[in-house]
Enzyme design. Structure first.
Site, short mmCIF file in Angstrom:
data_model
loop_
_atom_site.label_atom_id
_atom_site.label_comp_id
_atom_site.label_asym_id
_atom_site.label_seq_id
_atom_site.Cartn_x
_atom_site.Cartn_y
_atom_site.Cartn_z
N CYS A 38 7.72 23.08 41.38
CA CYS A 38 8.71 22.84 42.43
C CYS A 38 8.16 23.45 43.72
O CYS A 38 7.57 24.53 43.70
CB CYS A 38 10.01 23.51 42.03
SG CYS A 38 11.18 23.72 43.36
N ASP A 39 8.37 22.78 44.82
CA ASP A 39 7.82 23.27 46.09
C ASP A 39 8.76 24.25 46.82
O ASP A 39 8.44 24.72 47.89
CB ASP A 39 7.54 22.08 47.02
CG ASP A 39 8.81 21.31 47.35
OD1 ASP A 39 9.84 21.51 46.67
OD2 ASP A 39 8.78 20.51 48.29
N HIS A 55 15.05 26.53 40.76
CA HIS A 55 16.11 26.56 41.78
C HIS A 55 17.10 27.69 41.48
O HIS A 55 18.30 27.55 41.72
CB HIS A 55 16.85 25.22 41.87
CG HIS A 55 16.00 24.10 42.41
ND1 HIS A 55 16.47 22.83 42.63
CD2 HIS A 55 14.70 24.07 42.82
CE1 HIS A 55 15.51 22.07 43.11
NE2 HIS A 55 14.42 22.80 43.24
N ASN A 69 13.13 16.05 39.13
CA ASN A 69 14.25 16.96 38.88
C ASN A 69 15.19 16.39 37.84
O ASN A 69 15.15 15.21 37.57
CB ASN A 69 15.03 17.14 40.20
CG ASN A 69 14.43 18.22 41.06
OD1 ASN A 69 13.95 19.22 40.56
ND2 ASN A 69 14.49 18.03 42.37
N ARG A 122 24.09 14.74 51.28
CA ARG A 122 22.63 14.72 51.48
C ARG A 122 22.04 13.33 51.13
O ARG A 122 21.15 12.85 51.81
CB ARG A 122 22.01 15.83 50.62
CG ARG A 122 20.51 15.95 50.74
CD ARG A 122 20.07 16.55 52.05
NE ARG A 122 18.63 16.35 52.23
CZ ARG A 122 18.00 16.37 53.39
NH1 ARG A 122 18.66 16.60 54.50
NH2 ARG A 122 16.71 16.17 53.46
N TYR A 175 18.72 28.23 46.65
CA TYR A 175 19.61 27.43 45.80
C TYR A 175 20.68 28.29 45.11
O TYR A 175 21.67 27.76 44.61
CB TYR A 175 18.82 26.67 44.73
CG TYR A 175 18.23 25.36 45.20
CD1 TYR A 175 18.97 24.18 45.14
CD2 TYR A 175 16.93 25.29 45.69
CE1 TYR A 175 18.44 22.97 45.55
CE2 TYR A 175 16.39 24.08 46.10
CZ TYR A 175 17.14 22.92 46.03
OH TYR A 175 16.62 21.73 46.44
N ARG A 179 22.18 9.29 43.06
CA ARG A 179 22.25 10.65 43.62
C ARG A 179 23.57 10.81 44.38
O ARG A 179 24.21 11.85 44.32
CB ARG A 179 21.06 10.89 44.55
CG ARG A 179 21.13 12.25 45.25
CD ARG A 179 19.92 12.48 46.15
NE ARG A 179 19.99 13.78 46.79
CZ ARG A 179 19.02 14.30 47.53
NH1 ARG A 179 17.90 13.62 47.73
NH2 ARG A 179 19.14 15.49 48.08
C1 G6P Z 1 13.33 20.67 47.66
C2 G6P Z 1 13.43 20.89 46.18
C3 G6P Z 1 13.23 19.61 45.44
C4 G6P Z 1 14.20 18.57 45.93
C5 G6P Z 1 14.10 18.40 47.42
C6 G6P Z 1 15.19 17.48 47.93
O1 G6P Z 1 12.02 20.31 47.98
O2 G6P Z 1 12.51 21.82 45.69
O3 G6P Z 1 13.41 19.84 44.07
O4 G6P Z 1 13.98 17.33 45.31
O5 G6P Z 1 14.22 19.64 48.06
O6 G6P Z 1 14.95 17.13 49.23
P1 G6P Z 1 15.79 15.98 49.93
O7 G6P Z 1 15.20 15.90 51.28
O8 G6P Z 1 15.62 14.72 49.12
O9 G6P Z 1 17.22 16.45 49.94
MN MN Z 2 12.51 21.70 43.42
#
Ligand code: G6P
Ligand code: MN
Length: 438
Positions: free
Chosen positions: A168-169, A198, A146, A281, A261, A92
Site C-alpha cells: 500500500c502506498d 490502513h 483493496n 469520494r 486512516y 464504490r
Molecule cells: C490511498 C490508499 C489506497 C487507496 C487510494 C484511494 O492511496 O493507500 O489504498 O486506493 O488512496 O485513492 P482515491 O483517489 O481513489 O480516493
Molecule cells: Mn492503501
C-alpha cells in the site's frame, strides 16, 4: 525479455505506473507491457494513452498490448501488477453511501464499505492468482487491490504458496507529506511501523543523514503547528481532514504517529458528520480522474495531443516499480508490506495479516520483527479488527450470513448490531451480482 501484465489495465492509475517504468527502464528493462482488463472500452482508452506515452519517449521497442483473454495476458509474464477494482467506481459509490444512510462511516476500505468491497474483491483476486498459477507460475504478483488485508487473508487460504506481495502506498505518502512540510528527505529515513493495512502506527523514524530518530521532533511540530498540510494537496478536503484528525490523535497518544486512516476507527462519528452523504469520494473520482482520463484518450483518438498527459502521478507507480526492481535485482530495498504476522508483532496472534517493514529481494519479502510487545490499546484495536476480517473471509468461503453479520457487528466503526444488520441486508441486495450467496 521482461514482460509485465497490469491486471486492471484500464485503471486511471496505469499512466503513473508506466511513467515510473519509463523512468526506471535501466533497472527494470521491460520489453512488453500487457494491459489486461475485463472492461474493453477502458482498456482500449488506456492503450491509446500508454501508446502515446511510449511514442513520446521514443520507446517504441516496447511492445504494448491491450488484452481481454487471460491466457494471452498472463502466459510467460514475469510480473503481474494487480490493481483491479471489482464492480468499478459505481460499486464504490454504494460501498460509501449505504453505511452513510445509517449514520456509519462510508469509506472504500474502512468500515462496512470496506467489508462490502472485500466480499467483491476476493473472487476477482482469486481469479487473477489462479490464472497466474496456470499460465505464469514463476511470476511475481505485486498486489495493490483493496482491501488488502482481507484479500491477503483469502488468497493465502487458497494459494498459501503464491508468489504475491501486497503493498500500500499510504505509508510512503504520509512520509512524503511530512518530509515535504518539514524539510526532511524521506530517502534518508528508516521507519519503524506496525499495524494492519490502513490501520497502523509509526514508532520510529531514523534519519540516516541527521543520525537521530526524528519522530519526537516531528510529533512536536505536528502538535504545535497543528499539522499544517494545507499547502500540500491544497483543495483536497479529505486529505486535510485526515491530517488534522491525525494530529488530534497524536495529542492523545503522543508516542506514535498514526496512519491517517485511523480517523475512521477512532472518530467515526466526527467523520460521518464531516462527510457529504450525497457526494462521496467515488463521485469526486468519477467526475475528476475518471472523466479526465476518458477525455484524454478521446483527444489522442482525434489527434489533438497538445497538453495531453497533464497527469498528477502519485508515489503509487514508483513504489510498485521499486518493488519489482528490488525482486529482480535482489536489491533488498525496504518497504512497508502486508504479510502474515508470524511473530513480527510478538504479542499479536501469529495468524493475523499485518503491515510492517520488510526487505525485498529475489526470494520475496523478509519482514522485520518489531522485537517488542505492543500496548493494550493498540493490540485491542487490532485484535478486534483482525477477528472481524477473518470472520468476513470465513463468511465468503462458508457462504455464512451469520459470520458476515458477526464481522459487520465487530467492525470498529459500528456501534450496534442492529445497524450492522440493516447495512448488511441492504448491501446483500446491492451486491447480488458480485457477492457469494450468504
Ligand atoms: C490511498 C490508499 C489506497 C487507496 C487510494 C484511494 O492511496 O493507500 O489504498 O486506493 O488512496 O485513492 P482515491 O483517489 O481513489 O480516493
Ligand atoms: Mn492503501
Amino acid at each position: 525479455n521482461l514482460k509485465i501484465t497490469i491486471a486492471g489495465g484500464g485503471s486511471t492509475y496505469t499512466p503513473g505506473i508506466i511513467q515510473a517504468i519509463l523512468n526506471n527502464i535501466d533497472r527494470l528493462p521491460i520489453k512488453e507491457i500487457r494491459l489486461y482488463d475485463i472492461d474493453e472500452a477502458r482498456n482500449n482508452d488506456m492503450f491509446l494513452i500508454i501508446d502515446y506515452m511510449l511514442k513520446r519517449e521514443n520507446l517504441t521497442y516496447i511492445t504494448l498490448k491491450a488484452i481481454l483473454d487471460p491466457e494471452e495476458a498472463f502466459t510467460d509474464s514475469d510480473f503481474i501488477f494487480s490493481q483491479i477494482r471489482v464492480g468499478g467506481m459505481k460499486m464504490r459509490e454504494t460501498d460509501e453511501k449505504i453505511p452513510l444512510k445509517y449514520g456509519l462511516v462510508g469509506q472504500e476500505t474502512c468500515g462496512l464499505g470496506g467489508f462490502a468491497y472485500g466480499l467483491r474483491s476476493i473472487s476477482g483476486l482469486l481469479e487473477v492468482v489462479g490464472h497466474v498459477q496456470t499460465y505464469a507460475p514463476h511470476a511475481w504478483i505485486l498486489n495493490y487491490t483493496n482491501p488488502e488485508t482481507i484479500i491477503s487473508e483469502a488468497v493465502r487460504r487458497v494459494y498459501p504458496k503464491a508468489k504475491m506481495l501486497n503493498a500500500c502506498d499510504m505509508t510512503i505518502s504520509i512520509e512524503e507529506t511530512i518530509a515535504f512540510n518539514y524539510g526532511y528527505d524521506r530517502k534518508n529515513w528508516i521507519s519503524e511501523y506496525y499495524g494492519l493495512n490502513h490501520f497502523g502506527w509509526y514508532t520510529k523514524i531514523y534519519d540516516k543523514s541527521l543520525e537521530r530518530d526524528v519522530m519526537p521532533e516531528i510529533i512536536e511540530k505536528l502538535n504545535t503547528e497543528n499539522m499544517k498540510v494545507a499547502d500540500f494537496n491544497a483543495g483536497d478536503k479529505s486529505w486535510q481532514e485526515a491530517f488534522n484528525m491525525m494530529s488530534v490523535i497524536t495529542k492523545n497518544f503522543p508516542t506514535n504517529i498514526p496512519n491517517n486512516y485511523l480517523e475512521y476507527y477512532l472518530y467515526p462519528d466526527m467523520v460521518v458528520e464531516e462527510t457529504d452523504k450525497e457526494y462521496t469520494r467515488a463521485n469526486m473520482v468519477m467526475e475528476g480522474r475518471e472523466k479526465n482520463t476518458r477525455e484524454m484518450a478521446e483527444k489522442i483518438r482525434q489527434g489533438k495531443t497538445e497538453d495531453v498527459l497533464n497527469f498528477n502521478f502519485g508515489e503509487h507507480g514508483q513504489y510498485i516499480v521499486d518493488m519489482a526492481s528490488s525482486i529482480m535485482n535482489d536489491e533488498h530495498q525496504r518497504f512497508m508490506l502486508i504479510v502474515p504476522n508470524n511473530g513480527a508483532i510478538p504479542n499479536l496472534r501469529s495468524d493475523a495479516v499485518v503491515e510492517v517493514p520488510a526487505y525485498v529481494g529475489a526470494t520475496g519479502a523478509e519482514p522485520i520483527s518489531l522485537r517488542e510487545n505492543i500496548g493494550d490499546f493498540h493490540k485491542g484495536l487490532m485484535e478486534a479488527q483482525v477477528a472481524a476480517e477473518k470472520l468476513l473471509v470465513d463468511a465468503y468461503f462458508e457462504n455464512s450470513y451469520q459470520k458476515a453479520l458477526q464481522a459487520f457487528t465487530l467492525n470498529q466503526t459500528v456501534p450496534s448490531a442492529r445497524l450492522a444488520k440493516l447495512v448488511l441486508d441492504e448491501m446483500i441486495e446491492a451486491n447480488k451480482e458480485y457477492w457469494p450467496k450468504l
